[in-house]
Scaffold this motif. Sequence first.
Motif, PDB file in Angstrom:
ATOM      1  N   UNK A  56     -35.630  30.971  79.999  1.00  0.00           N
ATOM      2  CA  UNK A  56     -35.880  29.332  79.557  1.00  0.00           C
ATOM      3  C   UNK A  56     -37.431  29.293  79.944  1.00  0.00           C
ATOM      4  N   UNK A  57     -38.048  29.515  80.977  1.00  0.00           N
ATOM      5  CA  UNK A  57     -39.440  29.724  81.382  1.00  0.00           C
ATOM      6  C   UNK A  57     -40.508  30.184  80.441  1.00  0.00           C
ATOM      7  N   UNK A  58     -40.020  31.501  80.131  1.00  0.00           N
ATOM      8  CA  UNK A  58     -40.608  32.266  79.211  1.00  0.00           C
ATOM      9  C   UNK A  58     -40.531  31.692  77.947  1.00  0.00           C
ATOM     10  N   UNK A  59     -39.633  30.995  77.401  1.00  0.00           N
ATOM     11  CA  UNK A  59     -39.444  30.731  76.130  1.00  0.00           C
ATOM     12  C   UNK A  59     -40.186  29.227  75.988  1.00  0.00           C
ATOM     13  N   UNK A  60     -40.519  28.621  77.169  1.00  0.00           N
ATOM     14  CA  UNK A  60     -41.198  27.128  77.026  1.00  0.00           C
ATOM     15  C   UNK A  60     -42.752  27.469  77.156  1.00  0.00           C
ATOM     16  N   UNK A  61     -43.181  28.539  77.427  1.00  0.00           N
ATOM     17  CA  UNK A  61     -44.803  28.842  77.452  1.00  0.00           C
ATOM     18  C   UNK A  61     -45.184  28.702  75.969  1.00  0.00           C
ATOM     19  N   UNK A  62     -46.239  28.131  75.692  1.00  0.00           N
ATOM     20  CA  UNK A  62     -46.715  28.181  74.345  1.00  0.00           C
ATOM     21  C   UNK A  62     -48.205  28.629  74.238  1.00  0.00           C
ATOM     22  N   UNK A  63     -48.164  29.202  73.236  1.00  0.00           N
ATOM     23  CA  UNK A  63     -49.825  29.827  73.026  1.00  0.00           C
ATOM     24  C   UNK A  63     -50.152  29.053  72.110  1.00  0.00           C
ATOM     25  N   UNK A  64     -51.618  28.954  72.111  1.00  0.00           N
ATOM     26  CA  UNK A  64     -52.207  28.227  70.811  1.00  0.00           C
ATOM     27  C   UNK A  64     -52.200  28.998  69.631  1.00  0.00           C
ATOM     28  N   UNK A  65     -52.168  28.571  68.494  1.00  0.00           N
ATOM     29  CA  UNK A  65     -52.146  29.346  67.127  1.00  0.00           C
ATOM     30  C   UNK A  65     -53.529  29.852  66.791  1.00  0.00           C
ATOM     31  N   UNK A  66     -54.336  29.211  67.445  1.00  0.00           N
ATOM     32  CA  UNK A  66     -55.998  29.744  67.007  1.00  0.00           C
ATOM     33  C   UNK A  66     -56.575  29.671  68.292  1.00  0.00           C
ATOM     34  N   UNK A  67     -57.638  30.524  68.498  1.00  0.00           N
ATOM     35  CA  UNK A  67     -58.172  30.426  69.768  1.00  0.00           C
ATOM     36  C   UNK A  67     -59.485  29.700  69.628  1.00  0.00           C
TER      37      UNK A  67
END
Length: 76
Positions: A56-67
């Motif tokens: 659940x922690x890994x699933x909650x990590x959000x990466x930006x769509x564009x840098x």
Amino acid sequence: MSSVSDTLVSTTSSVSITPTLAPLDDTFFTDWVTPGLVMGLIVAFMFFALVLVGISWLASIQTPKTMPSTKQKKNQ
């Protein structure tokens, strides 16, 4: 007539209904529940809880769509 009703009341009031359960002796649980089994179940529960928290922690990590990029200055 009152003697009949008194008799019914006295006979029904003396009857007690108790739940009848099969008697469980001490060897019922000790035959298959051992300290090793309890410890194994606790360790398995802790392992699955840790895996669930990690997923659940890994699933909650959000990466930006564009840098975001900075515009480079051109040398003239």
